[in-house]
Write a protein that holds these residues in place. Structure first.
Motif, PDB file in Angstrom:
ATOM      1  N   LEU A 144       2.687   1.576  -3.473  1.00 56.28           N
ATOM      2  CA  LEU A 144       1.819   2.003  -4.549  1.00 56.28           C
ATOM      3  C   LEU A 144       1.535   3.503  -4.486  1.00 56.28           C
ATOM      4  O   LEU A 144       1.393   4.171  -5.523  1.00 56.28           O
ATOM      5  CB  LEU A 144       0.508   1.207  -4.508  1.00 56.28           C
ATOM      6  CG  LEU A 144      -0.485   1.463  -5.651  1.00 56.28           C
ATOM      7  CD1 LEU A 144       0.162   1.163  -7.016  1.00 56.28           C
ATOM      8  CD2 LEU A 144      -1.734   0.624  -5.460  1.00 56.28           C
ATOM      9  N   SER A 145       1.462   4.016  -3.249  1.00 55.44           N
ATOM     10  CA  SER A 145       1.212   5.460  -3.115  1.00 55.44           C
ATOM     11  C   SER A 145       2.397   6.303  -3.584  1.00 55.44           C
ATOM     12  O   SER A 145       2.251   7.498  -3.866  1.00 55.44           O
ATOM     13  CB  SER A 145       0.886   5.793  -1.658  1.00 55.44           C
ATOM     14  OG  SER A 145       2.022   5.588  -0.834  1.00 55.44           O
ATOM     15  N   ASP A 188      -6.415   5.360  -1.242  1.00 54.30           N
ATOM     16  CA  ASP A 188      -6.667   4.723  -2.526  1.00 54.30           C
ATOM     17  C   ASP A 188      -5.737   3.533  -2.740  1.00 54.30           C
ATOM     18  O   ASP A 188      -6.138   2.482  -3.271  1.00 54.30           O
ATOM     19  CB  ASP A 188      -6.488   5.733  -3.658  1.00 54.30           C
ATOM     20  CG  ASP A 188      -7.606   6.769  -3.693  1.00 54.30           C
ATOM     21  OD1 ASP A 188      -8.700   6.464  -3.160  1.00 54.30           O
ATOM     22  OD2 ASP A 188      -7.383   7.883  -4.217  1.00 54.30           O
ATOM     23  N   SER A 189      -4.477   3.676  -2.325  1.00 54.21           N
ATOM     24  CA  SER A 189      -3.510   2.576  -2.462  1.00 54.21           C
ATOM     25  C   SER A 189      -3.938   1.360  -1.639  1.00 54.21           C
ATOM     26  O   SER A 189      -3.895   0.213  -2.106  1.00 54.21           O
ATOM     27  CB  SER A 189      -2.113   3.042  -2.041  1.00 54.21           C
ATOM     28  OG  SER A 189      -1.675   4.112  -2.839  1.00 54.21           O
ATOM     29  N   GLN A 242       2.971   1.960 -11.853  1.00 50.21           N
ATOM     30  CA  GLN A 242       1.896   1.518 -10.953  1.00 50.21           C
ATOM     31  C   GLN A 242       1.447   0.098 -11.284  1.00 50.21           C
ATOM     32  O   GLN A 242       1.187  -0.717 -10.392  1.00 50.21           O
ATOM     33  CB  GLN A 242       0.716   2.481 -11.054  1.00 50.21           C
ATOM     34  CG  GLN A 242       0.982   3.852 -10.429  1.00 50.21           C
ATOM     35  CD  GLN A 242      -0.141   4.842 -10.675  1.00 50.21           C
ATOM     36  OE1 GLN A 242      -0.757   4.832 -11.741  1.00 50.21           O
ATOM     37  NE2 GLN A 242      -0.362   5.726  -9.711  1.00 50.21           N
ATOM     38  N   SER A 256       0.836  -1.204   0.000  1.00 51.94           N
ATOM     39  CA  SER A 256       0.000   0.000   0.000  1.00 51.94           C
ATOM     40  C   SER A 256       0.873   1.256   0.000  1.00 51.94           C
ATOM     41  O   SER A 256       0.622   2.216  -0.758  1.00 51.94           O
ATOM     42  CB  SER A 256      -0.917  -0.001   1.231  1.00 51.94           C
ATOM     43  OG  SER A 256      -1.791  -1.108   1.217  1.00 51.94           O
ATOM     44  N   THR A 303       2.412  -6.845  -6.261  1.00 55.78           N
ATOM     45  CA  THR A 303       1.454  -7.039  -5.152  1.00 55.78           C
ATOM     46  C   THR A 303       0.698  -8.356  -5.300  1.00 55.78           C
ATOM     47  O   THR A 303       0.504  -9.108  -4.332  1.00 55.78           O
ATOM     48  CB  THR A 303       0.459  -5.865  -5.109  1.00 55.78           C
ATOM     49  OG1 THR A 303       1.173  -4.644  -4.914  1.00 55.78           O
ATOM     50  CG2 THR A 303      -0.561  -6.064  -4.005  1.00 55.78           C
ATOM     51  N   ARG A 356      -0.068  11.195  -7.815  1.00 58.05           N
ATOM     52  CA  ARG A 356       0.096   9.879  -7.169  1.00 58.05           C
ATOM     53  C   ARG A 356      -1.203   9.520  -6.417  1.00 58.05           C
ATOM     54  O   ARG A 356      -1.977  10.399  -6.030  1.00 58.05           O
ATOM     55  CB  ARG A 356       1.269   9.888  -6.203  1.00 58.05           C
ATOM     56  CG  ARG A 356       2.626  10.016  -6.881  1.00 58.05           C
ATOM     57  CD  ARG A 356       3.723   9.940  -5.835  1.00 58.05           C
ATOM     58  NE  ARG A 356       5.046   9.914  -6.454  1.00 58.05           N
ATOM     59  CZ  ARG A 356       5.763  11.006  -6.763  1.00 58.05           C
ATOM     60  NH1 ARG A 356       5.267  12.219  -6.518  1.00 58.05           N
ATOM     61  NH2 ARG A 356       6.943  10.886  -7.317  1.00 58.05           N
ATOM     62  N   LEU A 357      -1.381   8.240  -6.219  1.00 54.25           N
ATOM     63  CA  LEU A 357      -2.527   7.780  -5.434  1.00 54.25           C
ATOM     64  C   LEU A 357      -2.351   8.154  -3.969  1.00 54.25           C
ATOM     65  O   LEU A 357      -1.239   8.155  -3.439  1.00 54.25           O
ATOM     66  CB  LEU A 357      -2.678   6.253  -5.543  1.00 54.25           C
ATOM     67  CG  LEU A 357      -3.026   5.702  -6.932  1.00 54.25           C
ATOM     68  CD1 LEU A 357      -2.936   4.179  -6.913  1.00 54.25           C
ATOM     69  CD2 LEU A 357      -4.402   6.148  -7.366  1.00 54.25           C
TER      70      LEU A 357
END
Length: 587
Positions: free
Chosen positions: A63-64, A80-81, A105, A60, A112, A75-76
């Protein structure tokens, strides 16, 4: 020396006996002697859970940090991530939201996916391994057992030991419609409970009855537990059960099996209600069959399963020399009983070969092997065809061959034990009648046997305890408050006044005192309890009579009265007018 007056203990339950033991009130322990299943899962899954949380957190956060596309370089957010990793890691796969991902991403999402699959695979493997561990399976079965016992809604019996005796008792309890809980130290026996064809799911657990915590979890402290049976083949374990019941729940009835006289005395010190030694019982019953055949027939018939035909009188049971060929304690117990009755008895060990029975009148084959017993019995029959032959049956597997051999008497220790135990538990007053039969003279037993057969037939009768209390017999009590009601009235057919029901009054309990075979002309009182023996359908009729005023009035007076209250009042007015007219005419 066997005294028929001491054949079956006549002591009151432990809660009514003088008891010299000093006690401190202690709650019955029911904590499991093992780890809780939930704790085992949490402990075993500790590493997979840490790995799972770590992967979700890392993915998480990573990903952010991944850059977006050229069209949408944002970016997320961390939320959201986490949302995307959650449905990705759970293999749900909603898609790329809130907008299309960039290649970095997407690469991170691919990482993941594989990371989460590895964590899930590892977790599933650990959980599968945990489920195969003996400790975990024992914890699960223990919790399931405790839950079943807690959910019992009816009175039940705790049976400790599921050998041949325990199984016989459980089947007899099922026939009586009683619930029971089983514990046994042998897991194979406990597993057999599920395959023995019981009508309901039986709560059973593999553990030793020596542990008071096991007894507590099996229902010793349960409010609906009404009796405990210690039926293991280990006298010390049975003694431990008796001690636990007496110290923790002294108000409960406890029945124990015991073959050692010293252990039996120790059980008596702890106020066991009944201590059954099947070997000693058989010798005493054999003496009874010899000296009091009518009493033996009646007692054995009443102790048999419902519907059993009246046994024939044992023939060729004479005074003279008896040969007992047995090993273990069985031979000593039977020999002691026969000698105490004044018989000439020779005790022979089966290891010494076939005994001489040419001048004997009776032969008892009592080895611990059914094969050896049948072989010795066959030789004895060939040598002396007029011999009375009794065979000890140790295993139910050999029931058919033994029945085909047609011995004069077959002794099944478990059957004798089960009959007595169930009779004492299911109906104490029913057992009190059997106990009275055992201690009366043979002339009385013969007369009562003839009376019962004439009334109910030659099959073992059912029994009913009829209580003349207002909430159980309202119509009968209302009638007794203004007019007499005899026992004979209550046993009339409500459809035919001149016909009696197939029901025999065995015991009447009044003010705590038992009256055996009461007279039919006896006036009943409110609070009386009547033990009836008879055919089931007739007992149901007798039980229904006491609830209906019209039925009670009919069996007493012979007058057919209306069922509805209003019509009965009209009928009473008509009868009164007729009585007044008859009085004036006579004047």
């Amino acid at each position: 020396m066997v005294n028929l007056l001491q054949l079956l203990q006549r002591g009151k339950p432990a809660r009514n006996r003088p008891d010299s033991l000093r006690r401190v009130r202690v709650d019955v322990p029911d904590e499991p002697p093992t780890t809780d299943a939930v704790f085992l899962v949490l402990r075993g899954m500790r590493v997979p859970l840490v790995a799972f949380v770590s992967v979700f957190s890392l993915m998480s956060f990573g990903l952010s940090l991944m850059p977006g596309t050229a069209e949408n370089p944002q970016r997320l957010t961390l939320f959201d991530s986490f949302y995307i990793v959650s449905y990705t890691g759970m293999t749900i796969g909603f898609g790329e939201i809130p907008y299309e991902f960039s290649y970095p991403q997407r690469l991170w999402v691919i990482l993941t996916i594989y990371s989460c699959v590895l964590v899930w695979t590892y977790s599933a493997g650990v959980l599968l391994t945990l489920s195969q561990e003996k400790t975990f399976r024992l914890a699960i079965s223990l919790q399931r057992f405790r839950r079943r016992v807690r959910n019992i809604q009816n009175p039940f019996v705790l049976v400790v030991g599921y050998g041949q005796a325990g199984e016989a008792v459980c089947r007899a309890l099922q026939d009586q419609g009683r619930e029971f809980v089983v514990i046994d130290s042998d897991p194979d026996r406990v597993q057999r409970v599920a395959f023995d064809g019981y009508r309901s799911d039986i709560a059973a657990y593999a553990a030793s009855g020596r542990d008071p915590r096991i007894l507590g979890m099996a229902g010793l402290g349960h409010d609906l537990c009404e009796a405990v049976l210690a039926l293991t083949d280990n006298d010390e374990t049975n003694l431990s059960v008796v001690m636990s019941v007496n110290l923790l729940r002294p108000e409960l009835m406890v029945i124990a099996r015991c073959s050692d006289r010293e252990r039996a005395q120790q059980m008596h010190d702890f106020a066991a209600d009944v201590i059954i030694n099947p070997f000693d019982r058989y010798g005493a019953f054999l003496v009874m069959a010899l000296r009091r055949p009518s009493g033996f027939r009646l007692a054995s018939w009443l102790m048999s399963p419902r519907g059993t035909e009246l046994p024939e009188k044992l023939e060729r049971l004479d005074e003279g020399r008896w040969v007992v060929c047995a090993d273990g304690s069985f031979g000593a117990e039977v020999t002691r009983d026969l000698e105490s009755a004044g018989l000439d008895v020779d005790l022979v060990d089966p290891a010494y070969g076939r005994p001489d029975v040419s001048d004997a009148v009776g032969f008892i084959a009592g080895a611990e092997s059914d094969i050896i017993n049948m072989a010795m019995a066959a030789h004895a029959r060939i040598e002396n065809d007029a011999l009375f032959i009794a065979i000890r049956q140790n295993s139910a597997v050999n029931e058919a061959p033994l029945r085909a051999f047609d011995a004069d008497s077959v002794f099944v220790p478990t059957e004798l034990l089960a009959r007595e135990a169930v009779a004492r538990i299911t109906s104490p007053n029913y057992w009190s009648f059997i106990d009275h039969v055992l201690h009366e003279d043979d002339k009385w037993d013969s007369d009562v046997l003839e009376d019962i057969v004439n009334v109910v037939g030659d099959e073992t009768p059912s029994s009913l305890m009829l209580s003349l209390e207002y909430h159980r017999a309202p119509a009968a009590v209302r009638w007794m408050r203004h007019s007499p009601l005899t026992l004979g009235d209550l046993l009339r057919d409500p459809d035919d006044w001149d016909t009696g029901l197939a029901a025999f009054p065995a015991v009447l309990v009044r003010d705590g005192r038992r009256i055996f075979v009461p007279d039919l002309d006896l006036d009943l009182r409110e609070g009386d309890q009547i033990l009836l023996l008879g055919q089931e359908q007739d007992l149901d009729i007798a039980e229904s009579i006491v609830f209906h005023d019209s039925a009670v009035e009919y069996v007493v007076t012979g007058r057919e009265v209306a069922t509805a209250w209003a019509f009965r009042q009209v009928q009473k007015q008509i009868w009164r007018r007729r009585a007044r007219r008859a009085g004036r005419t006579a004047a």
